[in-house]
Design a protein around this motif. Structure first.
Motif, mmCIF file in Angstrom:
data_model
loop_
_atom_site.group_PDB
_atom_site.id
_atom_site.type_symbol
_atom_site.label_atom_id
_atom_site.label_comp_id
_atom_site.label_asym_id
_atom_site.label_seq_id
_atom_site.Cartn_x
_atom_site.Cartn_y
_atom_site.Cartn_z
ATOM 1 N N GLY A 62 0.789 -1.037 0.016
ATOM 2 C CA GLY A 62 -0.043 0.100 0.003
ATOM 3 C C GLY A 62 1.009 1.293 0.296
ATOM 4 N N CYS A 63 2.234 1.008 -0.611
ATOM 5 C CA CYS A 63 2.771 2.391 -0.362
ATOM 6 C C CYS A 63 3.504 2.645 -1.857
ATOM 7 C CB CYS A 63 3.913 2.684 0.554
ATOM 8 S SG CYS A 63 4.830 1.014 0.712
ATOM 9 N N LEU A 64 2.589 2.274 -2.754
ATOM 10 C CA LEU A 64 3.146 2.424 -4.204
ATOM 11 C C LEU A 64 3.784 3.796 -4.690
ATOM 12 C CD1 LEU A 64 3.804 1.173 -6.972
ATOM 13 C CD2 LEU A 64 1.396 1.332 -7.529
ATOM 14 N N SER A 65 2.744 4.757 -4.359
ATOM 15 C CA SER A 65 3.131 6.173 -4.660
ATOM 16 C C SER A 65 4.333 6.562 -4.133
ATOM 17 C CB SER A 65 2.097 7.262 -4.080
ATOM 18 O OG SER A 65 1.992 8.434 -4.402
ATOM 19 N N GLN A 66 4.609 6.058 -2.853
ATOM 20 C CA GLN A 66 6.051 6.817 -2.359
ATOM 21 C C GLN A 66 7.172 6.047 -3.122
ATOM 22 O OE1 GLN A 66 3.421 5.843 -0.587
ATOM 23 N NE2 GLN A 66 3.052 7.275 1.011
ATOM 24 N N ALA A 67 6.855 4.813 -3.517
ATOM 25 C CA ALA A 67 7.966 4.090 -4.206
ATOM 26 C C ALA A 67 8.239 4.384 -5.404
ATOM 27 C CB ALA A 67 7.745 2.580 -4.004
ATOM 28 N N LEU A 68 7.255 4.786 -6.097
ATOM 29 C CA LEU A 68 7.246 5.234 -7.453
ATOM 30 C C LEU A 68 7.882 6.661 -7.443
ATOM 31 C CD1 LEU A 68 3.580 5.105 -8.991
ATOM 32 C CD2 LEU A 68 6.020 4.123 -10.000
ATOM 33 N N THR A 69 7.901 7.550 -6.536
ATOM 34 C CA THR A 69 8.854 8.570 -6.320
ATOM 35 C C THR A 69 10.103 8.333 -6.293
ATOM 36 O OG1 THR A 69 6.708 10.116 -5.411
ATOM 37 C CG2 THR A 69 8.878 10.769 -4.971
ATOM 38 N N VAL A 70 10.618 7.369 -5.213
ATOM 39 C CA VAL A 70 11.878 7.287 -5.082
ATOM 40 C C VAL A 70 12.363 6.566 -6.197
ATOM 41 C CG1 VAL A 70 13.364 5.629 -3.600
ATOM 42 C CG2 VAL A 70 11.466 6.787 -2.261
ATOM 43 N N ALA A 71 11.779 5.561 -6.921
ATOM 44 C CA ALA A 71 12.303 4.923 -8.080
ATOM 45 C C ALA A 71 12.626 5.987 -9.195
ATOM 46 C CB ALA A 71 11.408 3.989 -8.584
ATOM 47 N N PHE B 166 13.080 16.214 -14.751
ATOM 48 C CA PHE B 166 12.908 14.780 -15.353
ATOM 49 C C PHE B 166 12.425 13.727 -14.334
ATOM 50 C CE2 PHE B 166 16.210 11.235 -16.488
ATOM 51 C CZ PHE B 166 15.365 10.947 -17.626
ATOM 52 N N SER B 167 12.692 13.965 -12.983
ATOM 53 C CA SER B 167 12.076 12.813 -12.084
ATOM 54 C C SER B 167 10.680 12.927 -12.097
ATOM 55 C CB SER B 167 12.804 12.975 -10.674
ATOM 56 O OG SER B 167 12.210 14.372 -10.112
ATOM 57 N N LYS B 168 10.142 14.097 -12.187
ATOM 58 C CA LYS B 168 8.592 14.236 -12.367
ATOM 59 C C LYS B 168 8.204 13.398 -13.451
ATOM 60 C CE LYS B 168 5.024 17.606 -12.412
ATOM 61 N NZ LYS B 168 4.633 17.643 -13.756
ATOM 62 N N SER C 240 16.505 12.881 7.211
ATOM 63 C CA SER C 240 17.952 12.696 6.964
ATOM 64 C C SER C 240 18.560 11.449 7.727
ATOM 65 C CB SER C 240 18.972 13.583 7.180
ATOM 66 O OG SER C 240 18.630 14.097 8.472
ATOM 67 N N GLY C 241 17.998 10.901 9.116
ATOM 68 C CA GLY C 241 18.341 9.913 9.764
ATOM 69 C C GLY C 241 17.919 8.448 9.151
ATOM 70 N N TRP C 242 16.815 8.634 8.410
ATOM 71 C CA TRP C 242 16.405 7.405 7.708
ATOM 72 C C TRP C 242 17.082 6.915 6.282
ATOM 73 C CZ3 TRP C 242 12.820 4.312 10.215
ATOM 74 C CH2 TRP C 242 12.408 5.004 11.412
ATOM 75 N N GLY C 243 18.001 7.734 5.957
ATOM 76 C CA GLY C 243 18.740 7.607 4.723
ATOM 77 C C GLY C 243 18.362 8.360 3.451
ATOM 78 N N ASP C 244 19.211 8.338 2.439
ATOM 79 C CA ASP C 244 18.680 9.131 1.307
ATOM 80 C C ASP C 244 17.546 9.101 0.865
ATOM 81 O OD1 ASP C 244 21.367 10.247 1.433
ATOM 82 O OD2 ASP C 244 22.408 9.428 -0.217
ATOM 83 N N HIS C 245 17.048 7.652 0.614
ATOM 84 C CA HIS C 245 15.841 7.331 0.089
ATOM 85 C C HIS C 245 14.554 8.117 0.572
ATOM 86 C CE1 HIS C 245 18.406 3.690 -0.943
ATOM 87 N NE2 HIS C 245 17.971 4.182 -2.183
ATOM 88 N N VAL D 274 13.130 9.445 -8.787
ATOM 89 C CA VAL D 274 14.304 10.118 -8.348
ATOM 90 C C VAL D 274 15.539 9.418 -8.553
ATOM 91 C CG1 VAL D 274 15.088 11.674 -6.498
ATOM 92 C CG2 VAL D 274 12.743 11.651 -6.859
ATOM 93 N N LEU D 275 15.539 8.110 -7.967
ATOM 94 C CA LEU D 275 16.985 7.522 -8.363
ATOM 95 C C LEU D 275 17.325 7.539 -9.881
ATOM 96 C CD1 LEU D 275 16.422 4.564 -5.662
ATOM 97 C CD2 LEU D 275 18.159 6.555 -5.843
ATOM 98 N N SER D 276 16.276 7.074 -10.626
ATOM 99 C CA SER D 276 16.398 7.032 -12.073
ATOM 100 C C SER D 276 16.764 8.299 -12.644
ATOM 101 C CB SER D 276 15.345 6.646 -12.910
ATOM 102 O OG SER D 276 14.939 5.134 -12.293
ATOM 103 N N ALA D 277 16.499 9.383 -12.241
ATOM 104 C CA ALA D 277 16.778 10.799 -12.591
ATOM 105 C C ALA D 277 18.162 10.952 -12.036
ATOM 106 C CB ALA D 277 16.046 11.798 -12.349
ATOM 107 N N GLU D 278 18.866 10.166 -11.239
ATOM 108 C CA GLU D 278 20.114 10.626 -10.551
ATOM 109 C C GLU D 278 19.977 11.924 -9.977
ATOM 110 O OE1 GLU D 278 22.969 10.066 -13.989
ATOM 111 O OE2 GLU D 278 22.433 7.660 -14.084
#
Length: 563
Positions: free
Chosen positions: A451-460, A527-529, A490-495, A462-466
């Motif tokens: 149930g967290c596809l929206s957030q995962a799409l954003t992370v994927a 580009f990430s958008k 920030s304590g939870w990491g870059d993602h 942003v990572l793809s856009a480097e």
């Protein structure tokens, strides 16, 4: 065929061999074209075959290992033919397609052509496939070589394949394709004088900087091409070089323009590199190895070669990547030097001793297939469902180690992409639909379940856009401070931090000024958008397929979508 622009295509060495090339193509399903740097193979081969009628029954596909080359070369060909990009001439790179139904000549990355073959294994839309810059031995090009060998057997009557390169071992490729002919096209190369350092400098950026300033102060007019290992080095070099030039005594030398050239450069800045220098002005082009062979910058008379390149290495025993600065090969060194002799005799300053060139540099670059993870490639081959393809026996020009192939199979099994017998699973098929690394594809599928596809799409996306979290302007501490205030993750990491940054930009209605204020690159964020929107559309398409499949079982659909 569209009429050429008033100036017409330039007369390049390959033009003198047009009849010989066409005769070889007509008589053979596969030919190898070895064209020296500056011969015109990347821009003219497609136009020659277009003129000779090969686009009547299908388009001409020209693959490039690099996105920046696919875009810039297609723009050059469109300009020479006097057409708008996206019409008769277009390009397709990951997450960007500038083609139409009218497109007859299509430049695309080798990865995009692989993805196209997923939905159309016979690639019926193309009458000619040109694998350009094959000497770079990218992973995708090596897989395409194996697939072309297979495809030619199925489409011998209506498909032509050309493998082109500046330095490739033509005999080796000819043997791979059952003794196909090899054509050698000379380039216009003037003599290049080579100067070696007495020893290896401790800081190649500073050494390159001193050499560039010496050239500017002492040498005759002519542009300077400086090879660096990556964007960070280029940014430092551009900044320091501009500062040093400004501090030179006024009137002591001509004006100067310093330009970066790397894969993540916006198109409008790439164009500046290919425009002639203003009158009485010397250009300094600071580039990655994209300028070795993929792109030709006219006007270069001097080359500064640091002797290094940034290379991704994969260790199958640890399952980890490292991005290492390594020594170039002798082939790469010769390619770099050759860039100084395009328009007149030139000079190449090698920041290493001749003994290192002779004794330490490898003869040629190690093919990517022997130093990268093969999980994505193996998943692609599995998803083709071709009974005659055995992954462990696939016909590669240079086979990877068995350890690497077994590591790829193990990775795919651990993320449920293949089963115990090595067959692709339903999850694996879904993963293959997504233009992402298998681990990211699997993440999206799992996120959907949780149930967290929206957030995962954003992370994927942003990572793809480097997108990086580094500041882009060294002196702008205010922008850095503002960005740090965006999130408490920030304590939870870059993602998590990247997710919160994107969501804050979303709340600001995607205002470009917001990016500038927080020291984030506007182009990268946009580009990430775009990438996120495209990934969402692909997921929705997959969901519809899943719905059709699942309705006959229990009426429930497990794959849902979120915007």
């Amino acid at each position: 065929m569209p009429s050429p622009s008033p100036s017409g295509p330039p007369v390049l060495p390959i033009s003198e061999h047009e009849d010989e090339i066409v005769a070889a193509v007509e008589a053979n399903p596969v030919i190898v074209v070895i064209g020296e740097t500056g011969s015109g193979k990347s821009t003219q081969l497609s136009q020659i075959l277009h003129r000779r009628g090969y686009t009547r029954r299908g388009a001409i596909a020209v693959t490039q290992p690099r996105r920046v080359a696919a875009v810039s070369v297609s723009r050059r060909v469109a300009q020479e033919l006097g057409v708008s990009i996206g019409e008769e001439v277009g390009y397709a790179i990951r997450f960007e397609d500038r083609t139409s139904e009218k497109t007859k000549i299509k430049y695309l990355t080798d990865g995009v052509l692989l993805r196209e073959s997923l939905s159309n294994p016979e690639l019926k839309q193309y009458s000619v496939i040109i694998l350009d810059e094959a000497h770079e031995r990218s992973l995708n090009t090596d897989i395409l070589l194996g697939l072309m060998k297979r495809l030619i057997k199925h489409r011998a009557s209506d498909l032509k394949v050309l493998i082109t390169s500046a330095t490739l071992d033509g005999l080796k490729v000819s043997n791979f394709f059952s003794g196909c002919p090899v054509l050698n096209i000379p380039g216009t190369i003037f003599p290049v004088e080579k100067f070696y350092s007495t020893d290896r400098p401790t800081n190649y950026i500073e050494s390159s900087l001193r050499t560039a300033i010496d050239i500017h102060v002492k040498e005759a007019p002519g542009d300077v091409l400086i090879f660096m290992t990556g964007k960070d080095d280029i940014d430092k070099m551009v900044s320091k070089l501009e500062e040093r030039i400004q501090n030179l005594e006024e009137g002591s030398c001509m004006d100067a323009l310093v330009l970066p050239l790397h894969g993540s450069l916006p198109p409008e800045q790439q164009v500046r590199v290919f425009s002639p220098a203003p009158p009485n002005c010397r250009r300094f082009i600071v580039a990655t190895n994209v300028a070795e062979t993929s792109l030709t910058v006219d006007g270069v008379v001097f080359v500064v070669d640091c002797g290094y390149v940034k290379q991704r290495q994969y260790n199958p025993s640890t399952g980890m990547y490292s991005l290492d600065v390594v020594e170039i090969s002798r082939v790469q060194a010769d390619q770099r030097a050759g860039r100084a002799g395009r328009t007149r005799p030139g000079k190449c300053y090698r920041l290493y001793p001749s003994s290192i060139y002779q004794k330490e540099f490898l003869e040629a670059t190690i093919p990517e297939i022997q130093r990268t993870s093969l999980a994505g490639s193996v998943l692609y081959l599995k998803s083709l469902n071709l009974p005659d393809i055995d992954i462990l026996k696939f016909d590669f020009l240079d086979p990877p180690s068995r350890e690497s192939l077994e590591d790829a199979l193990r990775q795919l099994y651990l993320i449920d992409a293949i089963d115990e017998s090595g067959q692709i699973t339903d999850v694996g098929r879904l993963m293959a639909e997504l233009p992402l690394d298998p681990s990211l594809s699997r993440t999206l599928i799992e996120a959907n379940e949780l149930g967290c596809l929206s957030q995962a799409l954003t992370v994927a996306a942003v990572l793809s856009a480097e997108i990086t979290l580094r500041q882009t302007r060294n002196k702008d501490m205010e922008g850095k401070r503002k960005r740090q205030e965006l999130s408490d993750g920030s304590g939870w990491g870059d993602h998590v931090q990247l997710l919160q940054i994107f969501e804050s930009w979303d709340q600001a209605d995607y205002d470009p000024r917001w990016c500038s204020e927080h020291d984030l690159q506007v182009r990268g964020m946009k580009f990430s958008k775009d990438v996120r929107n495209q990934l969402s559309q692909i997921i929705q398409k997959i969901a519809k397929v899943q719905q059709i499949c699942k309705q006959g079982e229990d009426g429930r659909v497990t794959l849902t979508t979120e915007n």
